[in-house]
Design a protein around this motif. Structure first.
Motif, PDB file in Angstrom:
ATOM      1  N   PHE A  82       0.828  -1.204   0.000  1.00 38.12           N
ATOM      2  CA  PHE A  82       0.000   0.000   0.000  1.00 38.12           C
ATOM      3  C   PHE A  82       0.863   1.255   0.000  1.00 38.12           C
ATOM      4  O   PHE A  82       0.644   2.188  -0.782  1.00 38.12           O
ATOM      5  CB  PHE A  82      -0.939  -0.006   1.204  1.00 38.12           C
ATOM      6  CG  PHE A  82      -1.700   1.272   1.386  1.00 38.12           C
ATOM      7  CD1 PHE A  82      -2.797   1.562   0.587  1.00 38.12           C
ATOM      8  CD2 PHE A  82      -1.307   2.198   2.335  1.00 38.12           C
ATOM      9  CE1 PHE A  82      -3.499   2.747   0.739  1.00 38.12           C
ATOM     10  CE2 PHE A  82      -1.994   3.380   2.502  1.00 38.12           C
ATOM     11  CZ  PHE A  82      -3.101   3.658   1.699  1.00 38.12           C
ATOM     12  N   PHE A  83       1.877   1.307   0.867  1.00 34.31           N
ATOM     13  CA  PHE A  83       2.709   2.506   0.953  1.00 34.31           C
ATOM     14  C   PHE A  83       3.599   2.666  -0.275  1.00 34.31           C
ATOM     15  O   PHE A  83       3.861   3.794  -0.707  1.00 34.31           O
ATOM     16  CB  PHE A  83       3.542   2.506   2.239  1.00 34.31           C
ATOM     17  CG  PHE A  83       2.746   2.948   3.430  1.00 34.31           C
ATOM     18  CD1 PHE A  83       2.352   4.266   3.562  1.00 34.31           C
ATOM     19  CD2 PHE A  83       2.381   2.051   4.420  1.00 34.31           C
ATOM     20  CE1 PHE A  83       1.603   4.686   4.652  1.00 34.31           C
ATOM     21  CE2 PHE A  83       1.640   2.457   5.511  1.00 34.31           C
ATOM     22  CZ  PHE A  83       1.257   3.778   5.627  1.00 34.31           C
ATOM     23  N   ARG A  84       4.051   1.581  -0.861  1.00 30.78           N
ATOM     24  CA  ARG A  84       4.819   1.687  -2.118  1.00 30.78           C
ATOM     25  C   ARG A  84       3.962   2.281  -3.212  1.00 30.78           C
ATOM     26  O   ARG A  84       4.406   3.145  -3.972  1.00 30.78           O
ATOM     27  CB  ARG A  84       5.310   0.312  -2.550  1.00 30.78           C
ATOM     28  CG  ARG A  84       6.563  -0.130  -1.887  1.00 30.78           C
ATOM     29  CD  ARG A  84       7.039  -1.411  -2.507  1.00 30.78           C
ATOM     30  NE  ARG A  84       8.299  -1.788  -1.945  1.00 30.78           N
ATOM     31  CZ  ARG A  84       8.898  -2.946  -2.202  1.00 30.78           C
ATOM     32  NH1 ARG A  84       8.328  -3.816  -3.035  1.00 30.78           N
ATOM     33  NH2 ARG A  84      10.040  -3.225  -1.666  1.00 30.78           N
ATOM     34  N   ARG A  85       2.728   1.797  -3.327  1.00 23.89           N
ATOM     35  CA  ARG A  85       1.818   2.302  -4.347  1.00 23.89           C
ATOM     36  C   ARG A  85       1.496   3.767  -4.085  1.00 23.89           C
ATOM     37  O   ARG A  85       1.396   4.580  -5.019  1.00 23.89           O
ATOM     38  CB  ARG A  85       0.540   1.456  -4.334  1.00 23.89           C
ATOM     39  CG  ARG A  85      -0.364   1.779  -5.472  1.00 23.89           C
ATOM     40  CD  ARG A  85      -1.466   0.763  -5.557  1.00 23.89           C
ATOM     41  NE  ARG A  85      -2.377   1.151  -6.605  1.00 23.89           N
ATOM     42  CZ  ARG A  85      -3.648   0.857  -6.633  1.00 23.89           C
ATOM     43  NH1 ARG A  85      -4.176   0.146  -5.673  1.00 23.89           N
ATOM     44  NH2 ARG A  85      -4.402   1.260  -7.613  1.00 23.89           N
ATOM     45  N   LEU A  86       1.311   4.136  -2.814  1.00 31.73           N
ATOM     46  CA  LEU A  86       1.001   5.503  -2.444  1.00 31.73           C
ATOM     47  C   LEU A  86       2.156   6.431  -2.801  1.00 31.73           C
ATOM     48  O   LEU A  86       1.940   7.556  -3.290  1.00 31.73           O
ATOM     49  CB  LEU A  86       0.711   5.581  -0.929  1.00 31.73           C
ATOM     50  CG  LEU A  86       0.226   6.895  -0.372  1.00 31.73           C
ATOM     51  CD1 LEU A  86      -1.166   7.204  -0.942  1.00 31.73           C
ATOM     52  CD2 LEU A  86       0.184   6.852   1.136  1.00 31.73           C
ATOM     53  N   LEU A  87       3.401   5.978  -2.608  1.00 34.42           N
ATOM     54  CA  LEU A  87       4.562   6.816  -2.905  1.00 34.42           C
ATOM     55  C   LEU A  87       4.794   6.972  -4.396  1.00 34.42           C
ATOM     56  O   LEU A  87       5.341   7.986  -4.850  1.00 34.42           O
ATOM     57  CB  LEU A  87       5.799   6.239  -2.228  1.00 34.42           C
ATOM     58  CG  LEU A  87       5.831   6.340  -0.704  1.00 34.42           C
ATOM     59  CD1 LEU A  87       7.038   5.612  -0.153  1.00 34.42           C
ATOM     60  CD2 LEU A  87       5.833   7.798  -0.261  1.00 34.42           C
ATOM     61  N   ARG A  88       4.410   5.988  -5.182  1.00 32.74           N
ATOM     62  CA  ARG A  88       4.588   6.067  -6.630  1.00 32.74           C
ATOM     63  C   ARG A  88       3.595   7.036  -7.275  1.00 32.74           C
ATOM     64  O   ARG A  88       3.850   7.561  -8.339  1.00 32.74           O
ATOM     65  CB  ARG A  88       4.407   4.681  -7.259  1.00 32.74           C
ATOM     66  CG  ARG A  88       5.560   3.779  -6.985  1.00 32.74           C
ATOM     67  CD  ARG A  88       5.372   2.466  -7.674  1.00 32.74           C
ATOM     68  NE  ARG A  88       6.402   1.529  -7.242  1.00 32.74           N
ATOM     69  CZ  ARG A  88       6.329   0.235  -7.408  1.00 32.74           C
ATOM     70  NH1 ARG A  88       5.285  -0.308  -8.017  1.00 32.74           N
ATOM     71  NH2 ARG A  88       7.295  -0.541  -7.003  1.00 32.74           N
TER      72      ARG A  88
END
Length: 89
Positions: A82-88
């Motif tokens: 979730f946080f990887r997707r949010l940062l991208r």
């Protein structure tokens, strides 16, 4: 003996410093016949410091158990994803 707080001379067997009033616990040294004042006199741990140590230990244990639970259920990987997707974005 010497008081670790004010460096005053303390009579042997005393439970308090006559100069500053610091209370002590007496401990038996580990080597018979060669006991130093550091082995005999130790200031007692305050109740507040003891409670703080217990509270910190409980918090660390709770975090370890939470991390273990998240790893076992796969939730940790979902959170990371979730946080990887949010940062991208």
């Amino acid at each position: 003996m010497i008081c670790p707080k004010c460096n005053a001379m303390i009579p042997d067997g005393s439970t308090a410093c006559p100069e500053c009033g610091t209370q002590f616990e007496t401990h038996i040294g580990s080597f018979a016949g060669s006991v130093h004042w550091e082995d005999e006199v130790k200031p007692p741990k305050s109740e507040r410091a003891r409670k703080r140590s217990i509270l910190i230990g409980c918090a660390v244990l709770a975090l370890v158990l939470l991390f273990d639970h998240l790893c076992r259920t796969g939730t940790l990987m979902e959170i990371i994803w979730f946080f990887r997707r949010l940062l991208r974005s």
